[in-house]
Design a protein around this motif. Structure first.
Motif, mmCIF file in Angstrom:
data_model
loop_
_atom_site.group_PDB
_atom_site.id
_atom_site.type_symbol
_atom_site.label_atom_id
_atom_site.label_comp_id
_atom_site.label_asym_id
_atom_site.label_seq_id
_atom_site.Cartn_x
_atom_site.Cartn_y
_atom_site.Cartn_z
ATOM 1 N N GLU A 108 -3.397 5.860 3.623
ATOM 2 C CA GLU A 108 -4.452 5.626 4.605
ATOM 3 C C GLU A 108 -4.656 4.139 4.834
ATOM 4 O O GLU A 108 -4.799 3.682 5.975
ATOM 5 N N LYS A 109 -4.671 3.358 3.738
ATOM 6 C CA LYS A 109 -4.819 1.909 3.881
ATOM 7 C C LYS A 109 -3.597 1.309 4.577
ATOM 8 O O LYS A 109 -3.723 0.380 5.388
ATOM 9 N N GLU B 193 2.267 1.956 -3.354
ATOM 10 C CA GLU B 193 1.222 2.420 -4.261
ATOM 11 C C GLU B 193 0.657 3.760 -3.823
ATOM 12 O O GLU B 193 -0.369 4.216 -4.350
ATOM 13 N N GLU C 291 -0.953 4.552 -1.227
ATOM 14 C CA GLU C 291 -2.247 4.475 -0.519
ATOM 15 C C GLU C 291 -1.961 4.448 0.979
ATOM 16 O O GLU C 291 -2.066 3.433 1.655
ATOM 17 N N TYR D 77 0.831 -1.201 0.000
ATOM 18 C CA TYR D 77 0.000 0.000 0.000
ATOM 19 C C TYR D 77 0.874 1.263 0.000
ATOM 20 O O TYR D 77 0.550 2.263 -0.653
ATOM 21 N N SER D 78 1.973 1.214 0.770
ATOM 22 C CA SER D 78 2.860 2.380 0.821
ATOM 23 C C SER D 78 3.481 2.659 -0.540
ATOM 24 O O SER D 78 3.570 3.818 -0.984
#
Length: 608
Positions: free
Chosen positions: A230-231, A226, A228, A223-224
């Protein structure tokens, strides 16, 4: 008894820089306060240093003034210390823990394994039922996060349907539609496959969480990368919750069983055995014992000797005794312990799991005591267990581990009462004390009074633990009365009379028709004196209590119109005679049981 030798300044220097629980005692061995600490060395020292905020309150200052000595138990984490603190407070209810003596509990994760399709539930307490409990935990949010995670990972049901009875009656719910439940309510997963998922969830709760954390860590990194964030933060928080849950509690287990956990530590000259008492799944106490060992004795030899001697003198045996190594002669010792308990007792040597962690904790505490506290233990054992052994040796009896002493108290035969006090292993056992109000004797007849008291004591089925020796607060006459009662009941127990000097202090024992002298100032004579003083104090205290009650009744009974019912109503409402004396006429009339005419009698009685 000789004053406890405890140099607080010296003992403060020995405190470890470890998390744990500390216990403050007064000079009578009462527990004043139980607290937890991230660092025992820093926290306990603060109580005895001026200028620290936590001891500026008047309450804490009063408590510190009463501290005669303290003890502590090291733990592996602050969380373990917190749970152990809670256990001790609920068990002992110390005077200065008043704000912590409610029934606040810690959350558990409950798995309803008794159901065909079990669920994971949040529970405020652990109950004795067929469900399996994990915990306790100290972070409510972490518990709820973990339940949500496991339900999602293993697609477990969260509904309240009774399965399989209600299977197929409705369409699958939204959780099935979004892929978070396998819909056992409609038979979309077999009972066996669902049970396998539950077993995986329980394996996670038992500590097998590394694969899950590794998977979530990889997901967070993805996620980091990408962007993203918050996710990624949500997954990070979930990992923290898992780590919090993974800090397993050794202070409570989920079986709700009784067991003793025994460990030892040795150096070139000394050995300390630590025994932890787990009752109903909770660690509620521990003791340390110094062992005199011979050259060449190994751990197995030491533990075998300790188990045999310790459980020969204790009235309660758990069904499991946990030890660090296999004990030679295990089968014979188990048979002996089982015979004493009246049911099976097992000696177990755990290799993994909660029992092993508790054993490691007991070992750590034994090592700490060996390093920091050996001299104090030796002094204490000399004053208690050593004194009992000295008494037994001088009298020539097998043991004096449990001693009972009796005393009579009255004034010219009025309100005759008697006390029974108990010392076990040289320490007062106050929950075994008994007080008697004489039923058959009138007038100051101490011999007849003692005959009644002993007859009642040794025919009471609730008092089924017999002493090793009986100490009478009197000489030959009292001893003969006791022997007569015991003989009539077919009981054989050594009986001694405590012989006093001109200052009413015990100087010898009357035993088998002769005086038995003890070395002046010996631990044995100090122990006997303490026993005599305690029996006398307890009897006098009870007699004073009855006199106060009798005086209250006498004063109120002198008032016209006040009988038993009205006296009871007055005391219930006003609590004591002083408040009745201060009451106005109108306040007395407010009681429905007290008519106006009687209220006037009462008011006039105290004000004329």
């Amino acid at each position: 008894m000789e004053e406890r030798i405890f140099d607080i300044e010296e003992e403060l220097k020995k405190l470890p820089n470890s998390p744990g629980v500390y216990i403050m005692h007064d000079s009578h061995d009462n527990i004043l306060y139980v607290g937890k600490a991230v660092n025992l060395h820093n926290r306990v020292r603060q109580y005895f240093r001026t200028g620290h905020g936590h001891n500026n309150s008047a309450k804490i200052s009063r408590m510190v003034e009463q501290i005669a000595y303290f003890e502590y138990i090291v733990t592996s984490s602050e969380m373990e210390a917190l749970v152990l603190e809670c256990n001790f407070i609920k068990e002992y209810r110390p005077k200065y823990n008043t704000l912590l003596t409610d029934d606040k509990g810690y959350p558990y994760i409950k798995v309803t394994v008794e159901e065909d399709y079990p669920k994971l539930l949040y529970s405020h307490s652990m109950k004795r039922n067929k469900s399996k409990y994990f915990g306790p935990y100290t972070n409510v949010k972490a518990v709820k996060d973990i339940i949500e995670l496991l339900n999602r990972l293993y697609k477990l049901r969260t509904c309240s349907k009774r399965l399989p009875k209600e299977m197929g009656k409705d369409r699958p719910c939204l959780y099935y539609q979004i892929g978070q439940c396998n819909a056992p309510c409609n038979g979309y997963i077999s009972k066996e496959d669902y049970r396998e998922n539950i077993n995986r969830a329980m394996s996670f709760l038992n500590g097998d969480y590394k694969d899950t954390i590794a998977s979530l860590t990889a997901e967070m990194k993805r996620y980091s990368e990408e962007m993203e964030f918050e996710k990624a933060a949500e997954v990070r928080d979930l990992i923290e919750s898992i780590k919090h849950i993974a800090d397993k509690q050794k202070m409570n287990n989920t079986t709700g069983e009784d067991r003793d956990v025994i460990a030892c530590a040795s150096n070139e000259t000394d050995t300390v055995v630590s025994i932890f008492f787990v009752r109903d799944g909770k660690l509620l106490g521990r003791e340390h014992h110094h062992m005199s060992v011979s050259e060449g004795d190994d751990v197995s030899d030491i533990l075998a000797a300790f188990v045999e001697q310790f459980y020969a003198g204790t009235p309660y045996l758990p069904k499991e005794v946990v030890v660090p190594v296999e004990i030679e002669g295990k089968e014979l010792i188990e048979a002996y312990l089982s015979d004493r308990r009246g049911s099976l007792v097992k000696l177990t040597v755990p290799k993994i799991g909660d029992k092993k962690k508790m054993l490691d904790l007991a070992t750590d505490n034994a090592k700490l005591v060996l390093a920091k506290d050996m001299e104090r233990i030796k002094r204490q054992e000399k004053r208690t267990i050593g004194a009992c052994k000295e008494i037994a040796d001088i009298l020539g009896i097998p043991s004096a581990s449990r001693m009972e002493a009796f005393d009579i108290s009255n004034i010219s035969g009025v309100l005759s009462v008697a006390s029974m006090v108990v010392f076990e292993q040289g320490k007062p056992k106050k929950n075994a004390y008994r007080k008697f109000r004489l039923r058959t004797v009138t007038g100051p007849d101490d011999y007849a009074s003692m005959k009644e008291v002993l007859s009642r004591r040794f025919t009471d089925e609730k008092l089924n633990v017999l002493p090793d020796v009986i100490m009478m607060d009197g000489g030959k006459g009292q001893v003969n009365v006791a022997l007569m009662v015991l003989d009539s009941l077919g009981i054989d127990i050594p009986v001694c009379g405590m012989v006093k000097d001109d200052n009413h202090r015990t100087r010898a024992l009357y035993y088998k028709n002769k005086e038995v002298e003890f070395p002046k100032g010996s631990e044995a004579i100090l122990m006997i004196t303490a026993l005599q003083d305690e029996a006398h104090r307890f009897a006098i205290e009870y007699h004073k209590q009855l006199r106060r009650q009798n005086q209250i009744h006498s004063i109120l009974d002198e008032i016209p119109g006040v009988g038993p019912a009205r006296r009871k109503a007055l005391l219930k409402y006003f609590k004591d005679v002083d408040n009745i004396r201060e009451a106005t006429y109108e306040e007395l009339c407010n009681l429905p049981e007290i008519p106006a005419s009687t209220a006037k009698y009462i008011y006039d009685f105290f004000h004329q």
